[in-house]
Design a protein around this motif. Sequence first.
Motif, PDB file in Angstrom:
ATOM      1  N   TYR A   3     -11.102  47.305  25.839  1.00 58.64           N
ATOM      2  CA  TYR A   3     -10.345  46.283  25.766  1.00 58.64           C
ATOM      3  C   TYR A   3      -9.508  45.625  24.779  1.00 58.64           C
ATOM      4  CZ  TYR A   3     -11.496  41.098  23.407  1.00 58.64           C
ATOM      5  OH  TYR A   3     -11.490  40.016  23.790  1.00 58.64           O
ATOM      6  N   VAL A   4      -9.074  46.562  23.646  1.00 63.00           N
ATOM      7  CA  VAL A   4      -8.034  46.262  22.680  1.00 63.00           C
ATOM      8  C   VAL A   4      -6.685  46.207  23.835  1.00 63.00           C
ATOM      9  CG1 VAL A   4      -6.605  47.104  21.529  1.00 63.00           C
ATOM     10  CG2 VAL A   4      -8.953  47.203  20.831  1.00 63.00           C
ATOM     11  N   GLU A   5      -7.230  47.815  24.869  1.00 62.62           N
ATOM     12  CA  GLU A   5      -5.607  47.661  25.859  1.00 62.62           C
ATOM     13  C   GLU A   5      -5.736  46.874  26.319  1.00 62.62           C
ATOM     14  OE1 GLU A   5      -7.999  51.602  26.107  1.00 62.62           O
ATOM     15  OE2 GLU A   5      -5.808  52.267  26.081  1.00 62.62           O
ATOM     16  N   GLY A   6      -6.243  46.227  27.334  1.00 67.82           N
ATOM     17  CA  GLY A   6      -6.277  45.705  28.711  1.00 67.82           C
ATOM     18  C   GLY A   6      -5.905  46.413  29.458  1.00 67.82           C
ATOM     19  N   GLU A   7      -6.307  46.296  30.828  1.00 71.54           N
ATOM     20  CA  GLU A   7      -4.998  46.968  31.751  1.00 71.54           C
ATOM     21  C   GLU A   7      -4.067  46.711  31.974  1.00 71.54           C
ATOM     22  OE1 GLU A   7      -5.795  48.658  34.506  1.00 71.54           O
ATOM     23  OE2 GLU A   7      -7.858  49.358  33.385  1.00 71.54           O
ATOM     24  N   ARG A   8      -2.893  46.030  31.897  1.00 72.29           N
ATOM     25  CA  ARG A   8      -2.011  44.958  31.337  1.00 72.29           C
ATOM     26  C   ARG A   8      -1.680  44.853  30.330  1.00 72.29           C
ATOM     27  NH1 ARG A   8       0.395  43.664  36.523  1.00 72.29           N
ATOM     28  NH2 ARG A   8       2.178  41.289  35.260  1.00 72.29           N
ATOM     29  N   LEU A   9      -0.510  44.461  30.091  1.00 73.87           N
ATOM     30  CA  LEU A   9      -0.785  44.791  28.287  1.00 73.87           C
ATOM     31  C   LEU A   9       0.202  43.150  27.884  1.00 73.87           C
ATOM     32  CD1 LEU A   9      -0.220  45.981  25.641  1.00 73.87           C
ATOM     33  CD2 LEU A   9       2.053  46.298  26.234  1.00 73.87           C
ATOM     34  N   GLU A  10       0.017  42.272  28.939  1.00 71.68           N
ATOM     35  CA  GLU A  10       0.316  40.585  28.432  1.00 71.68           C
ATOM     36  C   GLU A  10      -1.154  40.165  28.555  1.00 71.68           C
ATOM     37  OE1 GLU A  10       1.482  42.416  30.823  1.00 71.68           O
ATOM     38  OE2 GLU A  10       2.383  41.308  32.385  1.00 71.68           O
ATOM     39  N   ASN A  11      -2.498  41.050  28.789  1.00 65.66           N
ATOM     40  CA  ASN A  11      -3.525  40.457  28.450  1.00 65.66           C
ATOM     41  C   ASN A  11      -4.776  41.136  27.444  1.00 65.66           C
ATOM     42  OD1 ASN A  11      -3.553  38.551  31.246  1.00 65.66           O
ATOM     43  ND2 ASN A  11      -3.692  40.448  31.959  1.00 65.66           N
ATOM     44  N   ALA A  12      -3.604  41.888  26.594  1.00 69.02           N
ATOM     45  CA  ALA A  12      -4.413  42.616  26.022  1.00 69.02           C
ATOM     46  C   ALA A  12      -5.017  42.103  24.032  1.00 69.02           C
ATOM     47  CB  ALA A  12      -3.502  43.838  24.932  1.00 69.02           C
ATOM     48  N   TRP A  13      -5.725  41.884  23.895  1.00 66.90           N
ATOM     49  CA  TRP A  13      -6.231  41.557  22.130  1.00 66.90           C
ATOM     50  C   TRP A  13      -5.468  41.697  21.347  1.00 66.90           C
ATOM     51  CZ3 TRP A  13      -7.204  42.256  17.033  1.00 66.90           C
ATOM     52  CH2 TRP A  13      -8.374  41.451  17.090  1.00 66.90           C
TER      53      TRP A  13
ATOM     54  N   PRO B 289     -14.738  47.336   7.439  1.00 60.78           N
ATOM     55  CA  PRO B 289     -14.519  47.179   8.593  1.00 60.78           C
ATOM     56  C   PRO B 289     -13.586  48.344   9.536  1.00 60.78           C
ATOM     57  CG  PRO B 289     -13.628  45.779   7.299  1.00 60.78           C
ATOM     58  CD  PRO B 289     -14.552  46.428   6.391  1.00 60.78           C
ATOM     59  N   ILE B 290     -12.896  48.664  10.396  1.00 65.88           N
ATOM     60  CA  ILE B 290     -12.156  48.976  10.707  1.00 65.88           C
ATOM     61  C   ILE B 290     -11.765  48.815  12.269  1.00 65.88           C
ATOM     62  CG2 ILE B 290     -11.322  51.818  12.295  1.00 65.88           C
ATOM     63  CD1 ILE B 290     -14.486  52.578  10.600  1.00 65.88           C
ATOM     64  N   TRP B 291     -10.996  48.618  12.040  1.00 69.60           N
ATOM     65  CA  TRP B 291      -9.346  47.756  12.779  1.00 69.60           C
ATOM     66  C   TRP B 291      -8.431  48.663  13.914  1.00 69.60           C
ATOM     67  CZ3 TRP B 291      -4.893  45.047  12.086  1.00 69.60           C
ATOM     68  CH2 TRP B 291      -4.760  44.261  12.956  1.00 69.60           C
ATOM     69  N   VAL B 292      -9.364  48.422  15.547  1.00 64.70           N
ATOM     70  CA  VAL B 292      -8.555  49.175  16.167  1.00 64.70           C
ATOM     71  C   VAL B 292      -7.485  48.162  17.150  1.00 64.70           C
ATOM     72  CG1 VAL B 292      -8.398  50.949  18.416  1.00 64.70           C
ATOM     73  CG2 VAL B 292     -10.712  50.196  17.067  1.00 64.70           C
ATOM     74  N   PHE B 293      -6.161  48.318  16.333  1.00 60.90           N
ATOM     75  CA  PHE B 293      -5.115  47.665  16.906  1.00 60.90           C
ATOM     76  C   PHE B 293      -4.763  47.634  18.605  1.00 60.90           C
ATOM     77  CE2 PHE B 293      -2.433  50.382  14.092  1.00 60.90           C
ATOM     78  CZ  PHE B 293      -1.482  50.616  14.545  1.00 60.90           C
ATOM     79  N   ASN B 294      -3.389  46.869  19.017  1.00 59.32           N
ATOM     80  CA  ASN B 294      -3.334  47.546  20.204  1.00 59.32           C
ATOM     81  C   ASN B 294      -2.146  47.871  19.855  1.00 59.32           C
ATOM     82  OD1 ASN B 294      -1.094  47.123  22.236  1.00 59.32           O
ATOM     83  ND2 ASN B 294      -2.608  46.722  23.197  1.00 59.32           N
ATOM     84  N   ASN B 295      -1.471  49.545  20.141  1.00 58.43           N
ATOM     85  CA  ASN B 295      -0.356  49.665  19.145  1.00 58.43           C
ATOM     86  C   ASN B 295       1.195  49.517  20.776  1.00 58.43           C
ATOM     87  OD1 ASN B 295      -1.550  51.943  21.388  1.00 58.43           O
ATOM     88  ND2 ASN B 295      -1.421  53.021  20.598  1.00 58.43           N
ATOM     89  N   GLY B 296       0.968  48.192  21.806  1.00 59.50           N
ATOM     90  CA  GLY B 296       1.864  48.359  22.248  1.00 59.50           C
ATOM     91  C   GLY B 296       1.769  49.950  23.818  1.00 59.50           C
ATOM     92  N   ILE B 297       0.235  49.539  23.713  1.00 56.23           N
ATOM     93  CA  ILE B 297       0.349  50.444  24.812  1.00 56.23           C
ATOM     94  C   ILE B 297      -1.345  50.087  26.052  1.00 56.23           C
ATOM     95  CG2 ILE B 297      -1.299  53.069  25.626  1.00 56.23           C
ATOM     96  CD1 ILE B 297       0.745  53.785  23.943  1.00 56.23           C
ATOM     97  N   SER B 298      -1.524  49.625  26.762  1.00 56.21           N
ATOM     98  CA  SER B 298      -2.275  49.189  27.538  1.00 56.21           C
ATOM     99  C   SER B 298      -2.580  50.632  28.951  1.00 56.21           C
ATOM    100  CB  SER B 298      -1.970  47.890  28.496  1.00 56.21           C
ATOM    101  OG  SER B 298      -1.195  47.954  29.578  1.00 56.21           O
ATOM    102  N   HIS B 299      -3.991  49.681  29.755  1.00 55.15           N
ATOM    103  CA  HIS B 299      -3.820  50.976  30.987  1.00 55.15           C
ATOM    104  C   HIS B 299      -2.626  51.131  32.022  1.00 55.15           C
ATOM    105  CE1 HIS B 299      -8.580  51.414  29.777  1.00 55.15           C
ATOM    106  NE2 HIS B 299      -7.638  51.442  29.277  1.00 55.15           N
TER     107      HIS B 299
END
Length: 703
Positions: free
Chosen positions: A296-306, A350-360
């Motif tokens: 969910y953090v990554e998203g398929e397309r980066l523009e839809n990532a969390w 809390p353990i935050w998983v952030f989007n690191n500029g990568i989607s699927h």
Amino acid sequence: MEPKNAEEPFLPTADPRRAEKVAAVKKVKAVCKWIPLLAIFAVFVVYQTFSPSHSGLPGDSQNQTITLEVQATNFGRSIPSTLFGIFFEEINHAGAGGLWAELISNRGFEAGGRSTPSIIDPWYPKGDDHDVMLSTEETSLFRRNPIALRISVLCGTASNPCPADGVGVVNPGYWGIDVRAGKFYTVTFWLRSDTSVDLAVKFISEDEQRTLAQQTLKVEKVNSSSWEKYSFRLEANDTDHQGKFALTTAVKGSIWLDQVSAFPEETYKGHGYRTGLAQMLEDLKPAFIRFPGGCYVEGERLENAWRWRDTVGPWYERPGHLGDKWNYWSDDGLGYFEYLQLAEDLDTAPIWVFNNGISHQYSVTPRLIQPWVDDVLDGIEFARGPKTSKWGRVRAAMGHPEPFPLNHIAIGNEDCYRPWYRENYMAFYNAIRAAYPEIKLISNCDATNGPLDHPADYYDFHIYTNAYNLYSMAHQFDQKSRADGPKVFVSEYAVTGADSGTGSLLAAVAEGAFMIGLEINSDVVEMASYAPLFVHAKDRRWNPDCIVFDNWQQYGTPSYWVQQLFKDSNGARLLPFSLSSTWGSNPIVSVLRRHDKDLDADFVLIKAVNFGNDVVPVRITFNGLPADGILYTNSTIATLTSTHAMDENSFAQPKKITPQISPMEKPNSDLQVVLPPYSIVALDLRLADTPKGLDSTFTYLML
Ligand code: AHR
């Protein structure tokens, strides 16, 4: 030349060793004839041992006893207080329509896209076509969520009077709204109208024949360009778990509606979490909560990532987004702030998983990664910064002036082998380490079989497999190098596939064995969480899951109850033990010594997993305990099992498979317990009190 008999191998007649060779070949063939039978026998033996369904009757195992010898006073090392936590992912409607108690789905009319006309699912008109028409317009007063609903009321004239219960718009929530008599709900929305109008705001029954709760409003302000906020309590006087929200009128004209919210007044700690679901989390006593995904953090397309920034600030200003990996819209009422608040409310880290500029489907190149790094630094400031800092001020305005203790952060999810992960990882790592040296950083790359090529405090390990594999993986980390290097974070594990059904006992028992392996190896494995946590029964995107719910009820799968059996492990001390038997395979066992804060007493907690079809009797002895060292009257035995290994819980039988807890009886001689087929047994033995101020090891040695 062809062989005479196809059964016999061809050998030239002139060969003097022919007779000898033919005899040898015949012998081999004779043995080979038995291979199919031997194979059937072997399969039968394996089946007997690992068969997922069983009779529950003891076999010839009755004559064999396993002895478990516990070194009760020889304290081993402590299990990290961080070991067992939870992983919340916005998957299966875990949050939207789940843990987040918002009752209106698509409350801002944004889910259908930002261009009009747009889809407004699941809203629909109440009334016939000739009485009412719904359309969308880009006229919202909220800049980041521009779509508003227009309700054109066509009836209300002498020639076309409206129906007695009016016309308007209906929202069925997330597969029904749970309305209960005597309960209060908070309703909020923004509205404008081009006519003076009487409105009815109500909860109605599924068949739309009963009104469950109602508030009437007189909209006097006739100004089609000025929005007014309405917020009030609604008391239900009737019950329907499949209720709906409706807003109706019988006056001709146009009404515009936006950001419609309805919440039950009772939520967990008053912070918007559905009480029953949040309570199930609290009951696990989790050491941490990893969030918000997963893929969910990554998203398929980066523009839809969390993206954390889009989920903070006033709820009605959040744009919402399509989580395109699990393919549903979220209004993002449960946003970054709410995750941090949930961690605080559950008294967990809390353990935050952030989007690191990568989607699927896409990876930002290292030359363009800096803005993403800055974005994450802002996100950390939002959580940890003083209330005077730029982002700390936003948090404070949301009601939390004190910083949240965000001390663990994962740089992406399952991205190790995606383009640019390692290069970009170092950009994030260096920036976060420089600004917040105490934050522990988690890499997506696996260091099980060798050191990482980059620095990290933890590496993330995920495993989804069948029951027998996971059971065997109780030993996964036995051989892991103890040399310096990142510790292991098993942030996702579960039995999946045919063995799991939609949450079987078989899966849970295997997971129990795996978790015991984690306890034993907790010098290198410091954190672990089952995945996924939640599933809405009407939107199973991943199977199985820990907690199953619909819009009004919930139950734990057997896996959930296994998690509960480990709720006292964090911070307990491992006690050494030995198992001896003539038995083919021993149960998987751990022995802990835990301190119960409520009772101010010490307990020896023995957990044993029987992943087989036989009844396994176990004799338990304690080295170093005096005869009356255990207070049996205050001790319990919990057994998690069922008649068939593939049995499951369900809404109809939510507690079919739960730990059955009984008080212990003082044995006449040795303590004997029986492990039923496919079971986990947990003995919680209270130790006799030790004088205050003395280390209990010392006391027992003195006795
Ligand atoms: O837990 C379900 C998914 O499994 C997670 O999103 C992902 O991290 C893993 O592949």
